[in-house]
Design a protein around this motif. Structure first.
Motif, PDB file in Angstrom:
ATOM      1  N   ASN A 196      22.463  18.812 -28.624  1.00  0.00           N
ATOM      2  CA  ASN A 196      23.268  19.972 -28.279  1.00  0.00           C
ATOM      3  C   ASN A 196      24.745  19.573 -28.324  1.00  0.00           C
ATOM      4  N   PRO A 197      25.585  20.322 -29.055  1.00  0.00           N
ATOM      5  CA  PRO A 197      27.012  19.970 -29.132  1.00  0.00           C
ATOM      6  C   PRO A 197      27.728  20.016 -27.795  1.00  0.00           C
ATOM      7  N   LEU A 198      27.125  20.651 -26.784  1.00  0.00           N
ATOM      8  CA  LEU A 198      27.739  20.639 -25.460  1.00  0.00           C
ATOM      9  C   LEU A 198      27.900  19.220 -24.938  1.00  0.00           C
ATOM     10  N   GLN A 199      27.052  18.309 -25.421  1.00  0.00           N
ATOM     11  CA  GLN A 199      27.135  16.926 -24.960  1.00  0.00           C
ATOM     12  C   GLN A 199      28.420  16.253 -25.430  1.00  0.00           C
ATOM     13  N   ASN A 200      29.073  16.836 -26.441  1.00  0.00           N
ATOM     14  CA  ASN A 200      30.333  16.288 -26.937  1.00  0.00           C
ATOM     15  C   ASN A 200      31.540  17.029 -26.379  1.00  0.00           C
ATOM     16  N   ASN A 201      31.265  18.009 -25.523  1.00  0.00           N
ATOM     17  CA  ASN A 201      32.344  18.793 -24.939  1.00  0.00           C
ATOM     18  C   ASN A 201      32.814  18.127 -23.649  1.00  0.00           C
ATOM     19  N   SER A 202      34.122  17.996 -23.493  1.00  0.00           N
ATOM     20  CA  SER A 202      34.671  17.275 -22.346  1.00  0.00           C
ATOM     21  C   SER A 202      34.301  17.911 -21.010  1.00  0.00           C
ATOM     22  N   PHE A 203      33.957  19.205 -21.024  1.00  0.00           N
ATOM     23  CA  PHE A 203      33.600  19.877 -19.778  1.00  0.00           C
ATOM     24  C   PHE A 203      32.138  19.670 -19.403  1.00  0.00           C
ATOM     25  N   TYR A 204      31.308  19.267 -20.368  1.00  0.00           N
ATOM     26  CA  TYR A 204      29.875  19.239 -20.121  1.00  0.00           C
ATOM     27  C   TYR A 204      29.212  17.884 -20.344  1.00  0.00           C
ATOM     28  N   PRO A 229      20.452  26.053 -21.193  1.00  0.00           N
ATOM     29  CA  PRO A 229      20.815  25.051 -22.204  1.00  0.00           C
ATOM     30  C   PRO A 229      19.840  23.879 -22.234  1.00  0.00           C
ATOM     31  N   ARG A 230      19.471  23.472 -23.433  1.00  0.00           N
ATOM     32  CA  ARG A 230      18.619  22.297 -23.634  1.00  0.00           C
ATOM     33  C   ARG A 230      19.447  21.155 -24.219  1.00  0.00           C
ATOM     34  N   LYS A 231      18.994  19.934 -23.991  1.00  0.00           N
ATOM     35  CA  LYS A 231      19.699  18.782 -24.561  1.00  0.00           C
ATOM     36  C   LYS A 231      19.581  18.752 -26.075  1.00  0.00           C
ATOM     37  N   GLU A 232      18.496  19.347 -26.587  1.00  0.00           N
ATOM     38  CA  GLU A 232      18.291  19.376 -28.031  1.00  0.00           C
ATOM     39  C   GLU A 232      18.149  20.819 -28.487  1.00  0.00           C
ATOM     40  N   ILE A 233      18.711  21.121 -29.656  1.00  0.00           N
ATOM     41  CA  ILE A 233      18.612  22.457 -30.233  1.00  0.00           C
ATOM     42  C   ILE A 233      18.003  22.340 -31.622  1.00  0.00           C
ATOM     43  N   PHE A 234      17.593  23.478 -32.180  1.00  0.00           N
ATOM     44  CA  PHE A 234      16.888  23.449 -33.455  1.00  0.00           C
ATOM     45  C   PHE A 234      17.786  23.709 -34.658  1.00  0.00           C
ATOM     46  N   PHE A 235      18.906  24.422 -34.456  1.00  0.00           N
ATOM     47  CA  PHE A 235      19.739  24.795 -35.592  1.00  0.00           C
ATOM     48  C   PHE A 235      21.121  24.162 -35.497  1.00  0.00           C
ATOM     49  N   ASN A 236      21.676  23.828 -36.641  1.00  0.00           N
ATOM     50  CA  ASN A 236      23.045  23.338 -36.711  1.00  0.00           C
ATOM     51  C   ASN A 236      23.982  24.530 -36.525  1.00  0.00           C
ATOM     52  N   PRO A 237      24.771  24.557 -35.452  1.00  0.00           N
ATOM     53  CA  PRO A 237      25.634  25.719 -35.191  1.00  0.00           C
ATOM     54  C   PRO A 237      26.560  26.072 -36.348  1.00  0.00           C
ATOM     55  N   LYS A 238      26.955  25.088 -37.133  1.00  0.00           N
ATOM     56  CA  LYS A 238      27.859  25.359 -38.251  1.00  0.00           C
ATOM     57  C   LYS A 238      27.151  26.087 -39.384  1.00  0.00           C
ATOM     58  N   TYR A 297      29.970  25.761 -29.057  1.00  0.00           N
ATOM     59  CA  TYR A 297      28.954  25.370 -30.039  1.00  0.00           C
ATOM     60  C   TYR A 297      29.501  25.194 -31.454  1.00  0.00           C
ATOM     61  N   GLY A 298      30.688  25.714 -31.718  1.00  0.00           N
ATOM     62  CA  GLY A 298      31.260  25.541 -33.042  1.00  0.00           C
ATOM     63  C   GLY A 298      30.760  26.528 -34.077  1.00  0.00           C
ATOM     64  N   VAL A 299      30.194  27.662 -33.633  1.00  0.00           N
ATOM     65  CA  VAL A 299      29.738  28.692 -34.569  1.00  0.00           C
ATOM     66  C   VAL A 299      30.957  29.457 -35.088  1.00  0.00           C
ATOM     67  N   ARG A 300      31.023  29.671 -36.403  1.00  0.00           N
ATOM     68  CA  ARG A 300      32.162  30.364 -36.998  1.00  0.00           C
ATOM     69  C   ARG A 300      31.779  31.678 -37.674  1.00  0.00           C
ATOM     70  N   GLU A 301      30.497  31.904 -37.881  1.00  0.00           N
ATOM     71  CA  GLU A 301      30.042  33.143 -38.509  1.00  0.00           C
ATOM     72  C   GLU A 301      29.495  34.060 -37.417  1.00  0.00           C
ATOM     73  N   ILE A 302      30.371  34.897 -36.833  1.00  0.00           N
ATOM     74  CA  ILE A 302      29.986  35.798 -35.748  1.00  0.00           C
ATOM     75  C   ILE A 302      30.405  37.219 -36.127  1.00  0.00           C
ATOM     76  N   PHE A 303      29.461  38.153 -36.080  1.00  0.00           N
ATOM     77  CA  PHE A 303      29.739  39.526 -36.481  1.00  0.00           C
ATOM     78  C   PHE A 303      29.322  40.503 -35.386  1.00  0.00           C
ATOM     79  N   GLY A 304      30.062  41.604 -35.276  1.00  0.00           N
ATOM     80  CA  GLY A 304      29.705  42.687 -34.376  1.00  0.00           C
ATOM     81  C   GLY A 304      29.163  43.851 -35.181  1.00  0.00           C
TER      82      GLY A 304
END
Length: 212
Positions: free
Chosen positions: A44-52, A93-102, A133-140
């Motif tokens: 999970n990319p949260l593990q690389n976040n300074s807050f988490y 939140p889980r320590k491991e996720i299935f998809f690459n957020p990018k 999470y670093g997701v860049r493709e977000i649509f409404g």
């Protein structure tokens, strides 16, 4: 015999558990790996976040974390019957996720009736997906489910939704019923929401007095 055969995953072991005087039965819900058994996990990319990244073990949800369907009991009266009580895996939140957020393309849609805080939910989803999470493709998706095929989606980012929590209703608009499921599926493909092979739809809204 392989180690996996000798020690099945804990979510498969936790079928029925007796915690005197309760008997708890774990209700297994559908999982991505039911249809995509070869999915590989990643950190999970949260593990690389300074807050988490320095959070203790209590931050992440494990396979053994469950919640009872009935969580309120009256000890002064008759204690719950001995019949099994349903439990479900906790969300979180889980320590491991299935998809690459990018490589994830997210669509957010508001449906049904209005409820307080919808714009705040949308804003926090966008900011969390982008910043944490670093997701860049977000649509409404505009105007509920039918918006998948009746109009163009809006590209969302933290700057656009910055003040949305100060506005009433839902900036994405909403609608009740009347959608065409096949058109929604076709639109998801035609608009390439899953152009990276991965796609996530987040539904927010209120149906009568029941939250979706």
């Amino acid at each position: 015999m392989s180690s996996s055969a000798m020690n099945p995953p804990i979510q498969d072991q936790l079928q029925t558990l007796t915690i005197s005087p309760l008997t708890v039965t774990l209700k297994r819900l559908p999982h991505l790996t039911d249809d995509l058994p070869n999915l590989q996990t990643q950190n999970n990319p949260l593990q690389n976040n300074s807050f988490y990244h320095l959070c203790d073990d209590g931050f992440y949800i494990s396979h053994s974390d469950v919640i009872l369907r009935q969580i309120v009991f009256d000890f002064s009266g008759n204690f719950p019957s001995s019949s099994p009580h349903l439990a479900y895996h906790r969300a979180g939140p889980r320590k491991e996720i299935f998809f690459n957020p990018k490589q994830v393309c997210v669509a957010i849609v508001t449906c049904g009736g209005l409820c307080p805080g919808l714009n705040t939910v949308i804003r926090e989803l966008v900011v969390g997906l982008w910043e944490l999470y670093g997701v860049r493709e977000i649509f409404g998706i505009k105007a509920g489910y039918r918006g998948f095929y009746s109009g163009d989606p809006i590209r969302l980012d933290p700057k656009l939704v910055h003040n949305w929590h100060k506005r009433g209703g839902t900036v994405l608009e909403t609608s009740r019923g009347g959608f065409d499921l096949q058109k929604i599926v076709d639109a998801i493909q035609n608009r390439r929401f899953n152009q990276h092979g991965l796609e996530s739809n987040i539904n927010c809204g209120f149906d009568s007095d029941k939250p979706n």
